[in-house]
Design a protein around this motif. Structure first.
Motif, PDB file in Angstrom:
ATOM      1  N   LYS A  67      -5.007  -1.149   1.923  1.00  0.00           N
ATOM      2  CA  LYS A  67      -5.171   0.257   2.294  1.00  0.00           C
ATOM      3  C   LYS A  67      -5.697   0.376   3.720  1.00  0.00           C
ATOM      4  N   ARG A  68      -6.622  -0.510   4.078  1.00  0.00           N
ATOM      5  CA  ARG A  68      -7.243  -0.446   5.398  1.00  0.00           C
ATOM      6  C   ARG A  68      -6.266  -0.823   6.494  1.00  0.00           C
TER       7      ARG A  68
ATOM      8  N   LYS B 252      -6.511  -5.111  -2.547  1.00  0.00           N
ATOM      9  CA  LYS B 252      -6.011  -3.732  -2.509  1.00  0.00           C
ATOM     10  C   LYS B 252      -6.722  -2.930  -1.431  1.00  0.00           C
ATOM     11  N   ASP B 253      -8.042  -3.100  -1.317  1.00  0.00           N
ATOM     12  CA  ASP B 253      -8.809  -2.381  -0.290  1.00  0.00           C
ATOM     13  C   ASP B 253      -8.359  -2.793   1.110  1.00  0.00           C
TER      14      ASP B 253
ATOM     15  N   GLN C 147      -1.249   5.035   5.427  1.00  0.00           N
ATOM     16  CA  GLN C 147      -2.568   5.491   4.981  1.00  0.00           C
ATOM     17  C   GLN C 147      -3.373   6.037   6.148  1.00  0.00           C
TER      18      GLN C 147
ATOM     19  N   CYS D 167      -2.882  -0.265   6.350  1.00  0.00           N
ATOM     20  CA  CYS D 167      -1.616   0.465   6.191  1.00  0.00           C
ATOM     21  C   CYS D 167      -1.513   1.616   7.185  1.00  0.00           C
TER      22      CYS D 167
ATOM     23  N   PRO E 173       0.826  -1.212   0.000  1.00  0.00           N
ATOM     24  CA  PRO E 173       0.000   0.000   0.000  1.00  0.00           C
ATOM     25  C   PRO E 173       0.852   1.249   0.000  1.00  0.00           C
ATOM     26  N   SER E 174       0.238   2.391  -0.251  1.00  0.00           N
ATOM     27  CA  SER E 174       0.933   3.680  -0.329  1.00  0.00           C
ATOM     28  C   SER E 174       2.033   3.628  -1.372  1.00  0.00           C
TER      29      SER E 174
END
Length: 491
Positions: free
Chosen positions: A423-424, A419-420, A429, A426, A401-402
């Motif tokens: 992100k959740r 991917k979601d 993030q 990270c 992520p990022s």
């Protein structure tokens, strides 16, 4: 001397370190980001097999260990061997890159890779730059009160380049990179209405500034008066810089903001040199003659910060230009890096023929240095991200992520869900989602820690333990907010 006076003396009359050490030390964050990503790439299959709740905890601990811990240790117990730390992390990166390339069964030709299209919602290295500026600031504001934090890293009294001196300019530059004008949300309707809207929009910063002023005065918390003044603080500076820059951007084309940035910085330096303003700011210590005398550093330094902000707007506009291929982004990052080198040369010339860098004055050398350091930091993060992209393509994974991802015309639902989830989970993030809240939380915990811990006389081991615990608490709170999808915004 009272405890308050001792702490004030502890952060006073400092001269900073060399430009080289500050620049060299700033390469630590891109290396941490790169190593974190390479480790995720190498162990992604094992992490996917873990249940979701455990993954949440592990991802937090992993990001904290890979990113936060090296930053804390580099300014405490490892500060005297910073060169060896950076070289060691670089060698670790090279070894992991070599392993990933060796694991790849097919050779990736440079031309097809450079022609590859990228997919991203936000420019990742810009978000990471803002996050790392906040992280380093959060670490420093508490660490500076401990004896284990090198005095050469702390803010200088009048002239010099401390690590914390850059933090102020970097913070302003980071805000400018993503301001409304850069995101094409500039002047709409009449200019008067736009300026009025900008005046109203900074009320949270004014409120935070007032809150900090009242709390500091009521609790007797130690403060370095020559930093901003008796009543002024950084929140007031941010508010005034934002409003002043908005007025400039409302009456001039945004593509000319770099010219105005240079003009403001040069004219301000000319005024400092040809009038008695410099002597008034540095030598006049009679702070009982009115508001201007009490807060001269904070008020006049705004001019320099406006110049930095406008330069940040120019860079933001350049970075946000439409680019879709790896080659286009690589060319842009090299341009930013070369610009940074040119500005460093200008800083060296200014220090020899004009005067040294001064955060207190926010003079021309300080403006040039802040911009040069920011460009180096941004471009280093971007280049590290391109190395991660190459590694992800080598193993055909997308588990960082990022970071940039390669564009795919069709993606299955499981890939999108992965991917979601990334992100959740990270930490970067999470911090980017609630940057201001993270900064406020760090300030509050810093104040509480100083009130209950004798920071001047504790052992080095205890100091490191406190700093690591403090950063973990900050990260944990922000991470929990992110896991539950909470964005705290009251403006």
């Amino acid at each position: 001397m009272s405890q308050k006076e001792l702490k004030e003396a502890f952060v006073s009359h400092l001269n900073g370190t060399t430009l080289t050490e500050v620049t060299f030390g700033s390469s630590l964050a891109p290396l941490c980001l790169l190593n974190r990503g390479l480790l995720l790439i190498m162990c992604h299959r094992g992490s996917e097999a873990l249940p979701i709740p455990t993954r949440s905890i592990l991802h937090l601990l992993f990001d904290y260990t890979a990113v936060i811990v090296p930053l804390v240790l580099s300014c405490t117990i490892l500060s005297d061997i910073l060169f060896q730390v950076v070289i060691s992390l670089s060698l670790i990166s090279v070894c992991m890159l070599a392993y990933i390339c060796h694991s790849n069964t097919r050779f990736i030709e440079p031309k097809p890779f450079l022609a590859s299209h990228l997919h991203f919602e936000r420019v990742p290295f810009v978000s990471n730059f803002r996050v790392f500026v906040i992280l380093k600031t959060a670490i420093s504001i508490l660490a500076v009160d401990f004896a284990i934090f090198p005095r050469r890293f702390a803010k200088t009294e009048t002239y010099g380049t401390g690590v914390m001196d850059y933090g102020v300019g970097g913070f302003v530059f980071a805000n400018a990179l993503v301001c409304s004008e850069v995101r094409r949300k500039g002047v709409t309707g009449s200019k008067l209405n736009y300026i009025t809207k900008q005046l109203v929009s900074v009320w949270p910063l004014v409120a935070l500034g007032l809150g900090r002023l009242i709390s500091v005065k009521m609790t007797g918390y130690h403060e370095h008066v020559t930093e901003y003044g008796v009543h002024w603080n950084f929140f007031f500076t941010l508010a005034l810089v934002r409003v002043s820059a908005s007025i400039f951007l409302a009456v001039m084309p945004i593509d000319q903001c770099l010219i105005f940035s240079l003009l403001i910085a040069v004219m301000y330096q000319f005024i400092l040199d040809t009038t008695g303003l410099k002597e008034f700011i540095v030598l006049n210590n009679d702070r009982d003659l009115g508001f201007l005398h009490s807060n001269k550093e904070g008020i006049f330094s705004v001019v320099g910060y406006v110049a930095i902000y406008l330069a940040g707007v120019h860079v933001g506009v350049y970075v946000m230009q439409q680019r879709v291929t790896v080659k286009e982004w690589l060319r842009a990052l090299i341009y930013l890096l070369m610009s940074s080198i040119g500005l460093y040369a200008a800083v060296c010339l200014c220090q020899v023929h004009l005067e040294p860098v001064s955060r207190r004055l926010a003079n021309l050398p300080f403006c040039l240095w802040s911009i040069a350091q920011s460009l180096f930091f941004v471009s280093s993060l971007g280049l590290a991200d391109l190395l991660l992209l190459f590694s992800k393509r080598s193993l055909s994974v997308d588990c960082v992520p990022s970071s940039w991802s390669l564009f795919r015309e069709q993606e299955d639902l499981s890939s999108l869900k992965n991917k979601d989830d990334l992100k959740r989970l990270c930490l970067l993030q999470a911090i980017n989602r609630n940057l201001l809240i993270f900064f406020l939380l760090a300030n509050v915990i810093t104040g509480v820690t100083n009130s209950v811990v004798d920071t001047l006389n504790c052992t080095e081991e205890f100091a490191v333990y406190v700093l690591l615990s403090y950063m973990f608490l900050n990260c944990f709170v922000i991470y929990v907010l992110h896991i539950f999808g909470i964005t705290i915004k009251f403006w």
